[in-house]
Design a protein around this motif. Structure first.
Motif, short mmCIF file in Angstrom:
data_model
loop_
_atom_site.label_atom_id
_atom_site.label_comp_id
_atom_site.label_asym_id
_atom_site.label_seq_id
_atom_site.Cartn_x
_atom_site.Cartn_y
_atom_site.Cartn_z
N VAL A 36 0.83 -1.20 0.00
CA VAL A 36 0.00 0.00 0.00
C VAL A 36 0.87 1.26 0.00
O VAL A 36 0.59 2.22 -0.73
CB VAL A 36 -0.95 -0.01 1.21
CG1 VAL A 36 -1.68 1.32 1.34
CG2 VAL A 36 -1.96 -1.15 1.08
N THR A 37 1.92 1.25 0.82
CA THR A 37 2.80 2.43 0.87
C THR A 37 3.43 2.70 -0.49
O THR A 37 3.41 3.85 -0.99
CB THR A 37 3.89 2.24 1.92
OG1 THR A 37 3.29 2.04 3.20
CG2 THR A 37 4.79 3.46 1.99
N LEU A 38 3.98 1.67 -1.12
CA LEU A 38 4.59 1.87 -2.44
C LEU A 38 3.53 2.22 -3.49
O LEU A 38 3.82 2.96 -4.43
CB LEU A 38 5.35 0.61 -2.85
CG LEU A 38 6.61 0.28 -2.04
CD1 LEU A 38 7.28 -0.97 -2.57
CD2 LEU A 38 7.60 1.46 -2.07
N GLY A 39 2.32 1.68 -3.33
CA GLY A 39 1.26 2.02 -4.27
C GLY A 39 0.88 3.49 -4.20
O GLY A 39 0.67 4.14 -5.23
N VAL A 40 0.81 4.03 -2.97
CA VAL A 40 0.52 5.46 -2.81
C VAL A 40 1.65 6.30 -3.40
O VAL A 40 1.41 7.27 -4.14
CB VAL A 40 0.31 5.79 -1.32
CG1 VAL A 40 0.22 7.30 -1.11
CG2 VAL A 40 -0.96 5.12 -0.80
N VAL A 41 2.89 5.91 -3.09
CA VAL A 41 4.04 6.64 -3.63
C VAL A 41 4.05 6.56 -5.15
O VAL A 41 4.31 7.56 -5.85
CB VAL A 41 5.36 6.08 -3.05
CG1 VAL A 41 6.56 6.71 -3.73
CG2 VAL A 41 5.41 6.33 -1.54
N LEU A 51 -5.47 17.49 0.07
CA LEU A 51 -6.48 16.73 -0.67
C LEU A 51 -6.20 15.22 -0.62
O LEU A 51 -7.11 14.42 -0.44
CB LEU A 51 -6.52 17.19 -2.13
CG LEU A 51 -7.25 18.50 -2.43
CD1 LEU A 51 -7.07 18.86 -3.89
CD2 LEU A 51 -8.71 18.39 -2.08
N VAL A 52 -4.92 14.88 -0.79
CA VAL A 52 -4.56 13.46 -0.78
C VAL A 52 -4.83 12.86 0.59
O VAL A 52 -5.45 11.79 0.71
CB VAL A 52 -3.08 13.28 -1.17
CG1 VAL A 52 -2.64 11.83 -0.97
CG2 VAL A 52 -2.86 13.69 -2.63
N ARG A 53 -4.37 13.52 1.65
CA ARG A 53 -4.49 12.96 3.01
C ARG A 53 -5.94 12.89 3.47
O ARG A 53 -6.35 11.90 4.07
CB ARG A 53 -3.66 13.79 3.99
CG ARG A 53 -2.16 13.70 3.80
CD ARG A 53 -1.44 14.33 4.98
NE ARG A 53 -1.83 15.74 5.15
CZ ARG A 53 -1.21 16.76 4.56
NH1 ARG A 53 -0.19 16.51 3.74
NH2 ARG A 53 -1.60 18.01 4.76
N ARG A 54 -6.71 13.94 3.23
CA ARG A 54 -8.03 14.03 3.84
C ARG A 54 -9.18 13.56 2.94
O ARG A 54 -10.24 13.19 3.44
CB ARG A 54 -8.30 15.47 4.28
CG ARG A 54 -7.37 15.97 5.36
CD ARG A 54 -7.86 17.29 5.92
NE ARG A 54 -6.99 17.77 7.00
CZ ARG A 54 -7.23 18.88 7.71
NH1 ARG A 54 -8.32 19.60 7.45
NH2 ARG A 54 -6.41 19.26 8.66
#
Length: 305
Positions: A101-106, A214-217
């Motif tokens: 998930v972390t690499l997917g977001v990055v 926008l990305v975080r919230r």
């Protein structure tokens, strides 16, 4: 339907349990009556409908029979192996989720800036690796060449210790994580890119709201909803896929027990192992449905705002 398949699959395999009781030459010298007596003694000489009824009765009374391989009750064999598989699969799914998930977001954020092709290529490569091949590669590299990590089992010279178990988990968990994170990476990346390119996010950004906010919230939660469902389903399938990894690393879990039962045509043990694996997949699907409303408020209100 699942119970019927669990009963039918072992009997669809070539060969049979009789090979447990002697060499092919010794079995060839048995008369038909002796073979029938031996089959009846161990419960697989009855007509199939009668065997199926016995199997159903055993499932509902938690009496899954006796293993033909070592004479243990099937429930005892499964009870000893299942905690090791839960430890392996639980650790692997946490590592897979964090990395994938972390690499997917990055990867999604870098894709917006015209980058991230390296992450995408690496994810595709790791996703295409067969588990047995990668496992043996890690054994050769870290166990044989560098001699940094133990390669087989879960116990060392001094027996089973917490530190020893953790060391023995590194290579099988790494194998399952590396071969499983690619799919989760691609799914997370695709889902987040879909949300980031949607009209509400684009309009909000045009109104001056910072992109990071926008990305975080506003983007992460809706993007991770389908990922959550896939992840829950992956837990059940990962348990079934552990057969390969546990066999490669001689790990004493349900996967290795299932492989040994298949090799020996141990019908009672195969039926019990298949039943547990089926239940794990069903339970993870139910858990995904139960936890989905925790992430999506619309599911708690029936879609009403």
């Amino acid at each position: 339907m699942a119970l019927t398949l669990n009963f039918a699959l072992p009997r669809a395999l070539p060969g049979g349990p009789l090979k447990l009781f002697g060499s092919p030459e010794a079995l060839a010298r048995l008369t038909a009556d002796e073979r029938a007596q031996l089959a009846t003694q161990y419960g697989f000489g009855k007509p199939l409908p009668e065997q199926f009824l016995d199997y159903l009765g055993g499932v509902f009374t938690l009496d899954l029979g006796t293993s033909l391989s070592d004479g243990r009750p099937v429930t005892q064999a499964l009870g000893e192996a299942l905690p090791w598989t839960l430890l392996l699969v639980g650790t692997s799914i946490v590592a897979t989720a964090l990395v994938g998930v972390t690499l997917g977001v990055v990867g999604a954020l870098r894709r917006r800036r015209g980058k991230g092709s390296g992450l995408l290529g690496g994810a595709i490569v790791f996703d295409s690796f067969p588990q047995f091949w990668l496992g043996m590669l890690l054994i050769v590299l870290f166990g044989v060449q560098l001699q940094w990590l133990p390669t087989f089992g879960v116990s060392g010279v001094e027996g089973v210790t917490v530190s020893g178990v953790l060391l023995h988990l590194i290579l099988p968990v790494s194998t399952m994580t590396l071969t499983g994170m690619g799919y989760l990476f691609l799914y997370t990346r695709s889902s987040l890119l879909t949300v980031l390119t949607s009209e509400p996010i684009q309009h909000a950004h045009a109104r001056g709201i910072p992109y990071g906010r926008l990305v975080r919230r506003h983007a992460l939660r809706p993007a991770l909803l389908p990922v959550h469902t896939i992840l829950m389903m992956e837990i059940g399938f990962l348990a079934a896929g552990s057969i390969v990894v546990e066999t490669v690393f001689a790990y004493p879990g349900l996967g290795r027990l299932t492989f040994a039962a298949i090799a020996a045509r141990d019908y009672p043990l195969m039926q019990g192992a298949f039943l547990v694996l089926t239940l794990m997949v069903v339970l993870m699907n139910a858990l995904a449905d139960a936890t989905y409303p925790l992430l999506d408020p619309r599911a708690r209100t029936g879609g009403r705002r």
